[in-house]
Design a protein around this motif. Structure first.
Motif, PDB file in Angstrom:
ATOM      1  N   LYS A  78       0.915  -1.178   0.161  1.00 37.97           N
ATOM      2  CA  LYS A  78      -0.014   0.073   0.188  1.00 37.97           C
ATOM      3  C   LYS A  78       1.028   1.393  -0.051  1.00 37.97           C
ATOM      4  CE  LYS A  78      -3.630  -2.394   2.278  1.00 37.97           C
ATOM      5  NZ  LYS A  78      -4.275  -2.759   3.612  1.00 37.97           N
ATOM      6  N   LEU A  79       1.312   1.559  -1.142  1.00 36.38           N
ATOM      7  CA  LEU A  79       2.276   2.833  -1.194  1.00 36.38           C
ATOM      8  C   LEU A  79       2.043   4.018  -0.742  1.00 36.38           C
ATOM      9  CD1 LEU A  79       3.915   1.867  -4.917  1.00 36.38           C
ATOM     10  CD2 LEU A  79       4.970   1.729  -2.420  1.00 36.38           C
ATOM     11  N   HIS A  80       0.636   4.294  -0.452  1.00 33.02           N
ATOM     12  CA  HIS A  80       0.097   5.700   0.129  1.00 33.02           C
ATOM     13  C   HIS A  80       0.542   5.491   1.459  1.00 33.02           C
ATOM     14  CE1 HIS A  80      -3.079   2.934   0.791  1.00 33.02           C
ATOM     15  NE2 HIS A  80      -3.445   3.554   1.982  1.00 33.02           N
ATOM     16  N   TYR A  81       0.895   4.794   1.970  1.00 31.95           N
ATOM     17  CA  TYR A  81       1.464   4.466   3.386  1.00 31.95           C
ATOM     18  C   TYR A  81       3.175   4.765   3.662  1.00 31.95           C
ATOM     19  CZ  TYR A  81      -2.822   2.822   5.485  1.00 31.95           C
ATOM     20  OH  TYR A  81      -3.975   2.682   6.127  1.00 31.95           O
ATOM     21  N   TRP A  82       3.782   4.633   2.136  1.00 32.36           N
ATOM     22  CA  TRP A  82       5.223   4.361   2.205  1.00 32.36           C
ATOM     23  C   TRP A  82       5.652   5.927   2.119  1.00 32.36           C
ATOM     24  CZ3 TRP A  82       8.580   0.227   0.542  1.00 32.36           C
ATOM     25  CH2 TRP A  82       7.952  -1.230   0.686  1.00 32.36           C
ATOM     26  N   PRO A  83       6.666   6.587   3.166  1.00 31.83           N
ATOM     27  CA  PRO A  83       7.064   7.769   3.101  1.00 31.83           C
ATOM     28  C   PRO A  83       7.583   8.287   1.850  1.00 31.83           C
ATOM     29  CG  PRO A  83       7.406   7.062   5.037  1.00 31.83           C
ATOM     30  CD  PRO A  83       6.890   5.769   4.400  1.00 31.83           C
ATOM     31  N   ARG A  84       7.207   9.380   1.670  1.00 26.11           N
ATOM     32  CA  ARG A  84       7.721  10.263   0.279  1.00 26.11           C
ATOM     33  C   ARG A  84       9.018  10.966   0.685  1.00 26.11           C
ATOM     34  NH1 ARG A  84       3.101  11.528  -0.404  1.00 26.11           N
ATOM     35  NH2 ARG A  84       1.844  10.014  -1.414  1.00 26.11           N
ATOM     36  N   ASN A  85       9.363  11.169   2.092  1.00 26.27           N
ATOM     37  CA  ASN A  85      10.292  11.891   2.645  1.00 26.27           C
ATOM     38  C   ASN A  85      10.817  11.102   3.759  1.00 26.27           C
ATOM     39  OD1 ASN A  85      11.834  13.898   3.248  1.00 26.27           O
ATOM     40  ND2 ASN A  85      10.086  15.457   3.582  1.00 26.27           N
ATOM     41  N   PRO A  86      12.210  10.836   4.108  1.00 27.59           N
ATOM     42  CA  PRO A  86      13.247  11.061   3.168  1.00 27.59           C
ATOM     43  C   PRO A  86      13.055  10.513   1.654  1.00 27.59           C
ATOM     44  CG  PRO A  86      13.887   9.708   4.837  1.00 27.59           C
ATOM     45  CD  PRO A  86      12.443  10.182   5.220  1.00 27.59           C
ATOM     46  N   LYS A  87      13.686  10.966   0.813  1.00 26.83           N
ATOM     47  CA  LYS A  87      13.667  10.886  -0.532  1.00 26.83           C
ATOM     48  C   LYS A  87      13.901   9.206  -0.916  1.00 26.83           C
ATOM     49  CE  LYS A  87      12.242  14.467  -3.474  1.00 26.83           C
ATOM     50  NZ  LYS A  87      11.937  14.983  -2.055  1.00 26.83           N
ATOM     51  N   SER A  88      15.120   8.837  -0.140  1.00 30.95           N
ATOM     52  CA  SER A  88      15.348   7.457  -0.564  1.00 30.95           C
ATOM     53  C   SER A  88      14.789   6.310   0.189  1.00 30.95           C
ATOM     54  CB  SER A  88      17.008   7.399  -0.155  1.00 30.95           C
ATOM     55  OG  SER A  88      17.206   7.631   1.343  1.00 30.95           O
ATOM     56  N   PHE A  89      13.849   6.575   0.981  1.00 30.02           N
ATOM     57  CA  PHE A  89      12.905   5.712   1.782  1.00 30.02           C
ATOM     58  C   PHE A  89      12.528   4.892   1.119  1.00 30.02           C
ATOM     59  CE2 PHE A  89       9.938   3.901   4.473  1.00 30.02           C
ATOM     60  CZ  PHE A  89      10.347   4.155   5.846  1.00 30.02           C
ATOM     61  N   ARG A  90      11.810   4.936   0.063  1.00 27.77           N
ATOM     62  CA  ARG A  90      10.964   4.111  -0.859  1.00 27.77           C
ATOM     63  C   ARG A  90      12.201   3.256  -1.589  1.00 27.77           C
ATOM     64  NH1 ARG A  90       5.758   6.146  -3.451  1.00 27.77           N
ATOM     65  NH2 ARG A  90       4.645   6.935  -1.475  1.00 27.77           N
ATOM     66  N   ALA A  91      13.227   3.833  -1.975  1.00 32.20           N
ATOM     67  CA  ALA A  91      14.181   3.124  -2.439  1.00 32.20           C
ATOM     68  C   ALA A  91      15.372   2.319  -1.873  1.00 32.20           C
ATOM     69  CB  ALA A  91      15.269   4.074  -3.284  1.00 32.20           C
ATOM     70  N   LEU A  92      15.042   2.036  -0.625  1.00 35.81           N
ATOM     71  CA  LEU A  92      15.985   1.437   0.230  1.00 35.81           C
ATOM     72  C   LEU A  92      15.946  -0.247  -0.252  1.00 35.81           C
ATOM     73  CD1 LEU A  92      15.227   2.947   3.814  1.00 35.81           C
ATOM     74  CD2 LEU A  92      17.384   2.732   2.406  1.00 35.81           C
ATOM     75  N   GLY A  93      16.812  -0.717   0.324  1.00 41.25           N
ATOM     76  CA  GLY A  93      16.964  -2.216   0.108  1.00 41.25           C
ATOM     77  C   GLY A  93      15.955  -2.835   0.292  1.00 41.25           C
ATOM     78  N   LEU A  94      14.963  -2.597   1.293  1.00 43.95           N
ATOM     79  CA  LEU A  94      13.760  -3.208   1.677  1.00 43.95           C
ATOM     80  C   LEU A  94      13.071  -3.748   0.683  1.00 43.95           C
ATOM     81  CD1 LEU A  94      12.260  -0.756   3.935  1.00 43.95           C
ATOM     82  CD2 LEU A  94      13.200  -2.952   4.577  1.00 43.95           C
ATOM     83  N   SER A  95      13.209  -2.882  -0.624  1.00 41.38           N
ATOM     84  CA  SER A  95      12.411  -3.414  -1.827  1.00 41.38           C
ATOM     85  C   SER A  95      12.992  -4.432  -2.712  1.00 41.38           C
ATOM     86  CB  SER A  95      12.277  -2.045  -2.823  1.00 41.38           C
ATOM     87  OG  SER A  95      13.011  -1.522  -2.758  1.00 41.38           O
ATOM     88  N   GLU A  96      14.384  -4.808  -2.039  1.00 43.81           N
ATOM     89  CA  GLU A  96      14.854  -5.893  -2.860  1.00 43.81           C
ATOM     90  C   GLU A  96      14.507  -7.140  -2.322  1.00 43.81           C
ATOM     91  OE1 GLU A  96      18.999  -5.383  -2.465  1.00 43.81           O
ATOM     92  OE2 GLU A  96      18.839  -3.532  -3.536  1.00 43.81           O
ATOM     93  N   ASP A  97      14.673  -8.481  -2.959  1.00 43.95           N
ATOM     94  CA  ASP A  97      14.270  -9.652  -2.230  1.00 43.95           C
ATOM     95  C   ASP A  97      15.338 -10.323  -1.496  1.00 43.95           C
ATOM     96  OD1 ASP A  97      11.749  -9.574  -3.385  1.00 43.95           O
ATOM     97  OD2 ASP A  97      12.267 -10.817  -5.039  1.00 43.95           O
ATOM     98  N   SER A  98      16.354  -9.353  -1.013  1.00 39.90           N
ATOM     99  CA  SER A  98      17.401 -10.075  -0.101  1.00 39.90           C
ATOM    100  C   SER A  98      16.954 -11.106   0.864  1.00 39.90           C
ATOM    101  CB  SER A  98      18.090  -8.854   0.339  1.00 39.90           C
ATOM    102  OG  SER A  98      17.482  -7.883   0.799  1.00 39.90           O
ATOM    103  N   PHE A  99      15.857 -10.877   1.419  1.00 45.64           N
ATOM    104  CA  PHE A  99      15.667 -11.341   2.750  1.00 45.64           C
ATOM    105  C   PHE A  99      14.772 -12.838   2.333  1.00 45.64           C
ATOM    106  CE2 PHE A  99      16.346  -7.579   4.748  1.00 45.64           C
ATOM    107  CZ  PHE A  99      17.512  -7.823   5.260  1.00 45.64           C
ATOM    108  N   LEU A 100      13.826 -12.784   1.386  1.00 45.14           N
ATOM    109  CA  LEU A 100      12.772 -13.549   1.220  1.00 45.14           C
ATOM    110  C   LEU A 100      12.807 -14.391  -0.140  1.00 45.14           C
ATOM    111  CD1 LEU A 100       9.760 -11.910   2.728  1.00 45.14           C
ATOM    112  CD2 LEU A 100      10.590 -13.897   3.503  1.00 45.14           C
TER     113      LEU A 100
END
Ligand SMILES: O=C(O)CCC(=O)C(=O)O
Ligand SMILES: [Fe+2]
Length: 255
Positions: A78-100
């Motif tokens: 639900k991207l409307h909950y994902w902070p737009r600020n700080p800018k790099s928040f949405r781009a963090l490694g979180l969005s990679e599949d590294s853990f799962l």
């Protein structure tokens, strides 16, 4: 077997990325309340910015501010909950599949960003009340400077020392259920400090809510009984029990 958690050091994730994750977490919580409220949790939602849902009178509240996001499956974000600020928040490694990426067909991963403000009365209120996690596995990135996390081991609260490069891997209730109690999900809590604030980022990994979760058949034998029911959507059971101050895993015990 005792409680199951361990500090993982050689996890292969760049330290810079972990520092950036902590930095973004701090920056988000420093934003004005009005801006953070743009991501406020809606009624009856679990995702978004804010503290516990207050469901019951006398419910114990935590001294913390948090934002909780579903990261996997990606289609359900639900991207409307994902902070737009700080800018790099949405781009963090979180969005990679590294853990799962080896974690079944439709596993879930929620990420909770925790902020514990300094607290004038640390003896009266806890940052996070005692609980075990509802996940199968939790990967925790603790604050690199301020302690606060404690585990209950043999009826004693044991503090976890700072190791800025370690990720703490913690067994949650669903792993305890699947392993029919071979791995135990430890009870832990977070204390507060009078003069220091603290952050942490917890990633809760679990099978998809449509899956049957319960003891793995091969583990059951004459000496190792089936201790837990097999259920779907354990998180729903968990949230109901947790805020009542009950141990959610009790709800799925067979004995
Ligand atoms: O802040 C911490 O160190 C622990 C957080 C935690 O236990 C949780 O979010 O479930
Ligand atoms: Fe936890």
């Amino acid at each position: 077997m005792g409680s199951s958690f361990s500090n993982v050091i050689n996890h292969g994730i760049e330290c810079d990325l972990l520092d950036e994750l902590r930095e973004n977490t701090r920056q988000f919580f420093k934003l004005p309340v009005e801006e953070k409220q743009n991501y406020a949790r809606g009624p009856n939602e679990i995702e978004g910015y804010g503290n516990d849902m207050v469901l019951y009178q006398n419910q114990t509240l935590d001294w913390t501010d948090r934002i909780y996001l579903l990261v996997h499956p990606e289609d359900n974000r639900k991207l409307h909950y994902w902070p737009r600020n700080p800018k790099s928040f949405r781009a963090l490694g979180l969005s990679e599949d590294s853990f799962l990426n080896q974690y079944g067909d439709k596993p879930t991963m929620y990420t909770r960003f925790n902020f514990y403000p300094s607290c004038p009365k640390p003896d009266l209120v806890q940052g996070l009340k005692p609980h075990s996690d509802g996940s199968a596995i939790t990967i925790l990135l603790p604050d690199e400077e301020v302690e606060g996390l404690q585990f209950l081991i043999d009826d004693q609260w044991v503090r976890i020392r700072i190791n800025p490069h370690a990720l703490l891997v913690n067994v949650g209730n669903q792993m305890e259920m699947m392993s029919t109690g071979i791995l135990k999900s430890p009870i832990h809590r977070v204390t507060t400090n009078t003069d220091k604030e603290r952050i942490s980022v917890a990633m809760f990994c679990a099978p998809g809510t449509a899956e049957d979760v319960g003891p793995v058949e091969e583990l059951i034998n004459d000496t190792r009984p089936r201790l837990y029911k097999t259920v779907k959507d354990y998180p729903a059971i968990y949230f109901k029990y947790y805020q009542l101050g009950k141990r959610p895993i009790e709800a799925v015990k067979l004995y």
